[in-house]
Design a protein around this motif. Structure first.
Motif, short mmCIF file in Angstrom:
data_model
loop_
_atom_site.label_atom_id
_atom_site.label_comp_id
_atom_site.label_asym_id
_atom_site.label_seq_id
_atom_site.Cartn_x
_atom_site.Cartn_y
_atom_site.Cartn_z
N ASN A 37 -12.38 28.62 58.94
CA ASN A 37 -12.13 29.75 59.96
C ASN A 37 -10.78 30.54 60.03
OD1 ASN A 37 -14.78 29.78 61.36
ND2 ASN A 37 -14.21 27.84 62.02
N GLN A 38 -9.98 29.86 59.24
CA GLN A 38 -8.46 30.34 59.04
C GLN A 38 -7.85 30.98 60.27
OE1 GLN A 38 -6.95 30.91 55.80
NE2 GLN A 38 -8.23 28.97 55.97
N PRO A 39 -7.71 30.13 61.22
CA PRO A 39 -7.05 30.65 62.61
C PRO A 39 -5.63 31.15 62.38
CG PRO A 39 -7.25 28.28 62.52
CD PRO A 39 -7.91 28.73 61.49
N PHE A 40 -5.00 30.64 61.34
CA PHE A 40 -3.55 31.12 61.32
C PHE A 40 -3.34 32.00 59.94
CE2 PHE A 40 -3.46 26.39 62.92
CZ PHE A 40 -3.31 27.02 64.28
N ALA A 67 -1.93 29.18 57.41
CA ALA A 67 -0.32 29.43 57.88
C ALA A 67 0.80 29.10 56.87
CB ALA A 67 0.11 28.60 59.13
N GLU A 68 1.91 29.89 56.99
CA GLU A 68 3.23 29.61 56.16
C GLU A 68 3.80 28.70 57.06
OE1 GLU A 68 5.62 32.73 54.97
OE2 GLU A 68 6.88 31.32 54.03
N VAL A 69 4.09 27.58 56.69
CA VAL A 69 4.70 26.49 57.39
C VAL A 69 6.19 25.98 57.04
CG1 VAL A 69 4.40 24.17 58.64
CG2 VAL A 69 2.41 25.44 58.10
N TRP A 70 7.11 26.00 57.83
CA TRP A 70 8.56 25.61 57.58
C TRP A 70 8.70 24.64 58.49
CZ3 TRP A 70 12.97 29.78 56.11
CH2 TRP A 70 12.43 30.57 55.27
N VAL A 71 9.39 23.33 57.95
CA VAL A 71 9.38 22.13 58.54
C VAL A 71 10.76 21.49 58.62
CG1 VAL A 71 8.48 19.62 58.79
CG2 VAL A 71 7.10 21.29 57.63
N THR A 72 11.06 20.93 59.72
CA THR A 72 12.36 20.28 59.93
C THR A 72 12.11 18.93 60.83
OG1 THR A 72 14.95 20.16 60.28
CG2 THR A 72 13.52 21.48 61.70
N GLY A 73 13.20 17.97 60.99
CA GLY A 73 12.97 16.86 61.72
C GLY A 73 13.43 17.23 63.21
N CYS A 74 13.19 16.24 64.17
CA CYS A 74 13.68 16.40 65.57
C CYS A 74 14.69 15.29 65.80
CB CYS A 74 12.70 16.41 66.29
SG CYS A 74 11.81 14.93 66.72
N ASN A 75 15.14 14.69 64.81
CA ASN A 75 16.22 13.37 65.11
C ASN A 75 16.77 13.06 63.89
OD1 ASN A 75 16.90 10.80 65.24
ND2 ASN A 75 16.22 10.83 67.16
N PRO A 76 18.23 13.10 63.93
CA PRO A 76 19.03 12.96 62.56
C PRO A 76 18.64 11.79 61.69
CG PRO A 76 20.41 13.43 64.54
CD PRO A 76 19.17 13.09 64.91
N LEU A 77 17.81 10.59 62.73
CA LEU A 77 17.68 9.32 61.74
C LEU A 77 16.21 9.17 61.41
CD1 LEU A 77 19.88 6.62 63.37
CD2 LEU A 77 20.10 7.83 61.09
N SER A 78 15.49 10.02 61.89
CA SER A 78 13.72 9.54 61.65
C SER A 78 13.03 10.31 60.56
CB SER A 78 13.13 10.01 62.94
OG SER A 78 13.03 11.43 63.04
N THR A 79 13.98 11.34 59.75
CA THR A 79 13.36 12.01 58.60
C THR A 79 13.05 10.74 57.57
OG1 THR A 79 14.18 13.94 59.17
CG2 THR A 79 13.72 13.55 56.93
N GLN A 80 12.07 10.86 56.85
CA GLN A 80 11.65 10.10 55.60
C GLN A 80 11.95 10.85 54.48
OE1 GLN A 80 8.53 7.07 55.95
NE2 GLN A 80 9.10 6.72 58.29
N ASP A 81 12.80 10.42 53.60
CA ASP A 81 13.21 11.68 52.50
C ASP A 81 12.07 11.65 51.58
OD1 ASP A 81 15.68 12.14 53.57
OD2 ASP A 81 16.40 10.19 52.90
N ASP A 82 11.44 10.65 51.35
CA ASP A 82 10.34 10.82 50.12
C ASP A 82 9.03 11.64 50.74
OD1 ASP A 82 9.26 8.88 52.14
OD2 ASP A 82 8.72 7.26 50.77
N VAL A 83 8.84 11.57 52.07
CA VAL A 83 7.81 12.14 52.74
C VAL A 83 8.38 13.79 52.65
CG1 VAL A 83 6.76 13.01 54.81
CG2 VAL A 83 6.93 10.61 54.23
N ALA A 84 9.53 14.05 53.03
CA ALA A 84 10.13 15.65 52.91
C ALA A 84 10.15 16.01 51.49
CB ALA A 84 11.65 15.44 53.05
N ALA A 85 10.24 15.31 50.44
CA ALA A 85 10.20 15.48 49.23
C ALA A 85 8.63 16.08 48.57
CB ALA A 85 10.62 14.34 48.25
N ALA A 86 7.55 14.94 49.22
CA ALA A 86 6.29 15.25 48.89
C ALA A 86 5.91 16.82 49.36
CB ALA A 86 5.46 14.38 49.50
N LEU A 87 6.24 17.11 50.70
CA LEU A 87 6.07 18.30 51.21
C LEU A 87 6.60 19.40 50.43
CD1 LEU A 87 6.53 18.00 55.11
CD2 LEU A 87 4.43 18.50 53.90
N VAL A 88 7.67 19.38 49.88
CA VAL A 88 8.53 20.36 49.04
C VAL A 88 8.09 20.45 47.65
CG1 VAL A 88 10.56 20.82 47.51
CG2 VAL A 88 10.64 19.84 49.88
N ASP A 89 7.39 19.39 47.22
CA ASP A 89 6.41 19.32 46.18
C ASP A 89 5.11 20.15 46.24
OD1 ASP A 89 5.85 18.46 43.40
OD2 ASP A 89 4.57 16.83 44.28
#
Ligand code: NAD
Ligand code: SAH
Length: 413
Positions: A37-40, A67-89
């Protein structure tokens, strides 16, 4: 251009996302519907949530909906760098890494907003704060957003009361399928998980002092008791305090609890819950952890000030030697211990919270131009739909009212 630690970490991030997706049936169902249904379609979404695997999976679900989605964390310590890398990939714009300074954290939030989103997801109110102030120009296409957590909702209502809310926001936290499960069972399990992970100490037999007997505190108390702890609760609300006593816990002021606790966990959303006078009387070896919003529930400035020596004892544990020789241990810098020293709530829990997020955004997109600048509850039919899909996925069937039963329940006499 994305700003992350290292895109070469992507393979383990992909594995983590693939793993959680297998345990998120509601989001999987929603994804199929969104693909159809492509709501976004044509819409831009800025997200600020703890950037780990379940959040990444939510981002892929929104993207599947157009949607076009841009992502950031909400806490300086909770980001997992490998997950961030997978999203960029996978082609997402991501601005986050674990251990950012406060300044860099804010830069990442601003960059995420520079997408000029139509929709946004916030967790704790940091995006909302910026877009009402310094980043106002980025709000030009904004339809509205969803807020994930209790403290963020308090901040939104304060903004609404002051007449300073500039667009509609959906209160995800107060949906039944969010706080009843996420705040209670999610926080109960993942807080203990973060504590046990970093300390490798036993819970059974310890006196665990839990500050705050709201949804999170209740979950934590229930699970600590289940693991054999002696649970003590501190509260400021007489009703919650009474509830804690009837649930079988000792209730006392922090002044008294400070002297007997082995492990302290704050879950209040308040500040200065554990202060200098409490730190002065705690036992040698006491463990201090926070699982509420922000790193202000335990006065870590006083801790540092009082210490004659402080050092990193283990990952996520900082030791503070007091002038009388006692050592107090602060976990995860006083930030959310379940996310800073663990993986946060389990997949089956975030499946519900993030299903509400996804449906909340869809609701905002569908009702574009029809909503006022206020905080909206999640429509009850969304809550019920999420619960129904979860029950189906768990193979649980329930009863339905007959017409006679309905009439009986609705009758005046
Ligand atoms: P809640 O409002 O249900 O409960 C908070 C409780 O703390 C209330 O009963 C309140 O009376 C009590 N309290 C407030 N100040 C206190 C003080 N100084 N001393 C003792 N008790 C005090 O909120 P909740 O949903 O349980 O959320 C609590 C906090 O945890 C919020 O900041 C929320 O954003 C955060 N949260 C964290 C996670 C996580 O993953 N760690 C999950 C959900 C919510
Ligand atoms: N910016 C605030 C956010 C409060 S976090 C801060 O850093 O202090 C509280 C929220 O984290 C909860 O409402 C819960 O829904 C969310 N959460 C818990 N586990 C999570 C996980 N594994 N992934 C993403 N969000 C999670």
């Amino acid at each position: 251009m994305s700003d992350i630690k290292d895109v070469r970490l992507a393979p383990s991030g992909h594995d983590k996302i693939y793993w959680v997706a297998s345990y998120m049936p509601i989001l999987n169902t929603i994804k199929e519907d969104f693909i159809k249904n492509q709501p976004f379609k044509g819409l831009k979404i800025s997200m600020s949530i703890h950037l780990e695997a379940k959040t990444a999976y939510l981002a892929t679900v929104l993207k599947a909906g157009g949607a076009e989605v841009w992502v950031t964390g909400c806490n300086p310590l909770s980001t997992q760098d490998d997950v961030a890398a997978a999203l960029v990939d996978m082609g997402f714009e991501v601005n986050a890494w674990r251990g950012v300074s406060n300044e860099q954290y804010e830069e990442h939030l601003k960059k995420t907003l520079s997408l000029c989103p139509n929709l946004m997801i916030d967790d704790g109110g940091d995006l909302t704060h910026l877009i009402h102030g310094e980043c106002r120009d980025y709000a030009k296409d904004l339809i509205g957003g969803c807020e994930e957590t209790t403290t963020g909702i308090h901040r939104l209502f304060a903004r609404q009361r002051a007449g300073l809310l500039d667009y509609p926001m959906i209160d995800v936290n107060d949906a039944d399928c969010k706080h009843l499960f996420d705040n209670r069972y999610g926080t109960g399990q993942s807080t203990l998980d973060g504590i046990m992970n970093s300390t490798n100490l036993i819970i059974a037999g310890k006196t665990v002092v839990i500050a705050g007997y709201g949804w999170c505190g209740k979950g934590m108390a229930m699970r600590a008791k289940g693991m054999g702890a002696v649970v003590v609760v501190t509260e400021i609300d007489p009703i919650k305090a009474l509830e804690a006593t009837m649930d079988g816990f000792s209730v006392m002021p922090m002044d008294e609890a400070a002297k007997i606790g082995d492990l302290f966990v704050t879950l209040t959303g308040c500040k200065d819950v554990i202060r200098r006078e409490h730190l002065e009387v705690m036992k040698d070896g006491a463990l201090l952890a926070n699982s509420g919003h922000f790193d202000v529930e335990i006065d870590k400035i006083a801790l540092s000030d009082m210490a004659v020596e402080e050092w990193q004892r283990k990952p996520n544990i900082r030791g503070y030697r007091m002038p009388d020789g006692r050592i107090l241990n602060l976990l995860a810098e006083g930030r959310l211990v379940n996310l800073a020293a663990g993986n946060g709530h389990p997949a089956e829990i975030m499946d519900m919270s993030f299903a509400i997020q996804a449906k909340g955004l869809e609701y905002l997109a569908k009702n574009r131009g029809k909503l006022e600048n206020k905080v909206y509850a999640v429509p009850a039919e969304i809550d019920r739909e999420v619960a129904a899909i979860k029950l189906r996925a768990n193979g649980v069937k329930i009863d339905y009212l007959s017409d006679e039963q309905k009439a009986y329940l609705e009758a005046a006499e």
